[in-house]
Write an enzyme that holds these catalytic residues in place. Structure first.
Site, PDB file in Angstrom:
ATOM      1  N   HIS A 164       0.948  -1.064   0.198  1.00 11.16           N
ATOM      2  CA  HIS A 164       0.278  -0.393  -0.064  1.00 11.16           C
ATOM      3  C   HIS A 164       1.152   1.538  -0.074  1.00 11.16           C
ATOM      4  O   HIS A 164       0.184   2.291   0.109  1.00 11.16           O
ATOM      5  CB  HIS A 164      -1.316  -0.215   0.989  1.00 11.16           C
ATOM      6  CG  HIS A 164      -2.011  -0.779   1.515  1.00 11.16           C
ATOM      7  ND1 HIS A 164      -2.773  -1.159   0.135  1.00 11.16           N
ATOM      8  CD2 HIS A 164      -2.452  -1.874   1.880  1.00 11.16           C
ATOM      9  CE1 HIS A 164      -3.727  -2.391   0.496  1.00 11.16           C
ATOM     10  NE2 HIS A 164      -2.708  -2.854   1.640  1.00 11.16           N
ATOM     11  N   TYR A 201     -10.971   0.390  -9.245  1.00 15.08           N
ATOM     12  CA  TYR A 201     -11.781  -0.797  -9.155  1.00 15.08           C
ATOM     13  C   TYR A 201     -12.916  -0.810 -10.473  1.00 15.08           C
ATOM     14  O   TYR A 201     -14.186  -1.579 -10.264  1.00 15.08           O
ATOM     15  CB  TYR A 201     -11.977  -0.895  -7.981  1.00 15.08           C
ATOM     16  CG  TYR A 201     -12.908  -0.805  -7.078  1.00 15.08           C
ATOM     17  CD1 TYR A 201     -12.721  -2.556  -6.798  1.00 15.08           C
ATOM     18  CD2 TYR A 201     -14.784  -1.093  -6.912  1.00 15.08           C
ATOM     19  CE1 TYR A 201     -13.593  -3.019  -5.965  1.00 15.08           C
ATOM     20  CE2 TYR A 201     -15.263  -1.905  -6.714  1.00 15.08           C
ATOM     21  CZ  TYR A 201     -14.830  -3.067  -5.480  1.00 15.08           C
ATOM     22  OH  TYR A 201     -15.985  -3.451  -5.029  1.00 15.08           O
ATOM     23  N   ARG A 222     -16.060  -7.688   1.633  1.00 16.21           N
ATOM     24  CA  ARG A 222     -17.491  -7.023   2.707  1.00 16.21           C
ATOM     25  C   ARG A 222     -18.305  -6.986   1.334  1.00 16.21           C
ATOM     26  O   ARG A 222     -19.284  -7.714   1.530  1.00 16.21           O
ATOM     27  CB  ARG A 222     -17.495  -5.996   2.911  1.00 16.21           C
ATOM     28  CG  ARG A 222     -17.815  -4.742   4.328  1.00 16.21           C
ATOM     29  CD  ARG A 222     -17.528  -4.158   4.333  1.00 16.21           C
ATOM     30  NE  ARG A 222     -17.558  -3.250   3.463  1.00 16.21           N
ATOM     31  CZ  ARG A 222     -18.609  -2.114   2.873  1.00 16.21           C
ATOM     32  NH1 ARG A 222     -19.708  -2.008   4.175  1.00 16.21           N
ATOM     33  NH2 ARG A 222     -18.545  -0.969   2.159  1.00 16.21           N
ATOM     34  N   GLY A 241     -18.503  -5.268  -1.856  1.00 15.42           N
ATOM     35  CA  GLY A 241     -18.235  -5.598  -3.385  1.00 15.42           C
ATOM     36  C   GLY A 241     -19.146  -4.621  -4.368  1.00 15.42           C
ATOM     37  O   GLY A 241     -18.977  -4.710  -5.889  1.00 15.42           O
TER      38      GLY A 241
HETATM   39  P1  A3P Z   1     -16.356  -2.953   0.267  1.00 19.92           P
HETATM   40  O1  A3P Z   1     -15.343  -3.053   1.642  1.00 19.92           O
HETATM   41  O2  A3P Z   1     -16.440  -1.799  -0.180  1.00 19.92           O
HETATM   42  O3  A3P Z   1     -16.827  -4.248   0.066  1.00 19.92           O
HETATM   43  P2  A3P Z   1      -8.550  -4.472  -0.767  1.00 19.92           P
HETATM   44  O4  A3P Z   1      -8.272  -5.621  -1.183  1.00 19.92           O
HETATM   45  O5  A3P Z   1      -7.949  -3.772  -1.120  1.00 19.92           O
HETATM   46  O6  A3P Z   1      -8.281  -4.376   0.975  1.00 19.92           O
HETATM   47  O7  A3P Z   1     -10.152  -4.176  -1.147  1.00 19.92           O
HETATM   48  C1  A3P Z   1     -11.620  -4.420  -0.550  1.00 19.92           C
HETATM   49  C2  A3P Z   1     -12.593  -3.750  -0.607  1.00 19.92           C
HETATM   50  O8  A3P Z   1     -12.535  -4.736  -2.700  1.00 19.92           O
HETATM   51  C3  A3P Z   1     -13.279  -4.503  -0.752  1.00 19.92           C
HETATM   52  O9  A3P Z   1     -14.453  -3.367  -0.746  1.00 19.92           O
HETATM   53  C4  A3P Z   1     -13.936  -6.015  -0.934  1.00 19.92           C
HETATM   54  O10 A3P Z   1     -15.395  -6.072  -0.729  1.00 19.92           O
HETATM   55  C5  A3P Z   1     -14.255  -5.389  -2.394  1.00 19.92           C
HETATM   56  N1  A3P Z   1     -13.721  -6.967  -3.133  1.00 19.92           N
HETATM   57  C6  A3P Z   1     -12.868  -7.800  -3.240  1.00 19.92           C
HETATM   58  N2  A3P Z   1     -13.046  -8.754  -3.647  1.00 19.92           N
HETATM   59  C7  A3P Z   1     -14.094  -8.291  -4.954  1.00 19.92           C
HETATM   60  C8  A3P Z   1     -14.722  -8.905  -5.570  1.00 19.92           C
HETATM   61  N3  A3P Z   1     -14.519 -10.024  -6.389  1.00 19.92           N
HETATM   62  N4  A3P Z   1     -15.558  -7.975  -6.387  1.00 19.92           N
HETATM   63  C9  A3P Z   1     -15.654  -6.534  -5.759  1.00 19.92           C
HETATM   64  N5  A3P Z   1     -15.163  -6.897  -5.390  1.00 19.92           N
HETATM   65  C10 A3P Z   1     -13.959  -7.072  -4.510  1.00 19.92           C
END
Ligand code: A3P
Length: 341
Positions: free
Chosen positions: A149, A233, A297, A299
């Site tokens: 990060h 994203y 969470r 997504g």
């Molecule tokens: P939300 O908390 O909004 O759901 P990181 O991996 O950088 O920590 O990011 C986490 C975020 O990416 C979370 O967002 C998570 O749900 C989302 N995420 C992870 N896998 C995903 C997927 N397959 N499709 C959509 N969103 C995803």
């Protein structure tokens, strides 16, 4: 007052900044600001910042970098599968955290020590699993996959000259909501704030790895470098198939339509959330995360609307407009431009 730490300039948080932080979290972390953009990192960063900066790189290294909660995990799995001949069996059997050492994970050690207290057995376990990544990576066979990060300017020196970087960015309003829920579920931060209170810290660039816009802009400015792939994203959410093909072009790989279909199914939110190799469900077993927490969470792109009141919307739009002035960078949610209405 500005000081030198290795090759970087460093300014400790002021008392006022720490006081603002304490309104949101009740853990013991202290922070410093690093480099000309003043990136916020816990003081634990100082223990190995020079090891990170001088880490030897290899031409087949692949970094996945981002501001937290921007879709890093999703991008990591996408990149790993494309780089590794779509080896789904291996991806399911080796945790993503083992496939991708987290470059600056050592910054969490002091907070974890604080959380664990006198349980020496647990402490030993955590210290072993959190060996500084530069040390772990020195004996990791190639090709290496590295999660970070850190902003581009704090990655190992000369990263883009040698290695490849996939950077993923997300609308900061969704990032803020996602950070809030994730950090709140982590016991080590002992967070007691409402989303509105957390959001205040976020848009004042007092969160770890802030300032958000400097972080994203550094990568954006290098988006045309041949060793850099910049993803959103929102683009993964809208058309994962096209994004996967961009990643494959970047990594010099080719796959059949059937292989892409299987990849998209594997990466689909519902499947991903259940996938124990990526969903960090072990955090609950380790007692690091509250039972209600979910690393994968909701997504959604644009889900932030359910969490912001009118005043927060206005202030955040202004913050975004101020930071994106004179730039062509825009976050697209549902393919509408949200910044310039
Ligand atoms: P939300 O908390 O909004 O759901 P990181 O991996 O950088 O920590 O990011 C986490 C975020 O990416 C979370 O967002 C998570 O749900 C989302 N995420 C992870 N896998 C995903 C997927 N397959 N499709 C959509 N969103 C995803």
């Amino acid at each position: 007052m500005e000081r030198k730490h290795g090759a970087y300039t460093m300014i400790p948080f002021t008392e006022e900044e720490h006081a603002k932080y304490k309104k949101v979290y009740s853990d013991e972390r202290q922070f410093v600001r690093i480099g000309p953009s003043g990136y916020v990192l816990p003081t634990g960063w100082l223990a190995h910042s020079e090891d990170v900066r001088t880490m030897p790189l290899r031409p087949d290294d692949v970094f996945v970098a981002s501001y937290p909660r921007s879709g890093t995990t999703w991008t990591q799995e996408l990149v790993w599968l494309i780089a590794n001949d779509m080896n789904f069996e291996k991806a399911k059997s080796i945790p993503l955290t083992d496939r991708y050492p987290f470059l600056e994970e050592f910054i969490f050690l002091p907070s974890l020590r604080w959380l664990i207290g006198n349980d020496l057995e647990k402490l030993k376990n955590i210290e072993e699993t959190m060996r500084p990544a530069p040390e772990v990576l020195a004996s990791t066979p190639s090709p290496r996959f590295i999660k970070s990060h850190l902003p581009m300017s704090l990655l190992p020196e000369g990263t883009l000259d040698t290695a490849r970087v996939v950077y993923v960015a997300r609308d900061p309003r969704d990032v803020a909501v996602s950070c809030y829920h994730f950090y709140k579920s982590l016991k080590k931060y002992a967070m007691r704030a409402t989303f509105k209170e957390f959001h205040e810290l976020f848009i004042n660039d007092l969160e770890t790895w802030a300032p958000f816009f400097e972080h994203v802009k550094e990568a954006w400015h290098q988006r045309n470098h041949p060793n850099m792939l910049f993803l959103f994203y929102e683009e993964l959410s809208k058309d994962l198939g096209s994004a996967a093909r961009r990643v494959a072009d970047f990594l010099g790989k080719q796959y059949t339509d059937e292989q892409y279909a299987r990849l998209l199914d594997h990466l689909k939110f519902d499947n991903f959330q259940k996938n124990t190799a990526v969903n960090l469900s072990e955090y609950k077993k380790l007692g690091i995360m509250e039972e209600y927490g979910n690393f994968i969470r909701k997504g959604k792109a644009g889900g932030w609307r359910d969490n912001y009141d009118e005043e927060m919307i206005r202030r955040t739009e202004q913050w975004m407009a101020d930071n994106l002035r004179d730039m062509d960078l825009r976050f697209q949610c549902n393919w509408e431009f949200n910044v310039e209405k």
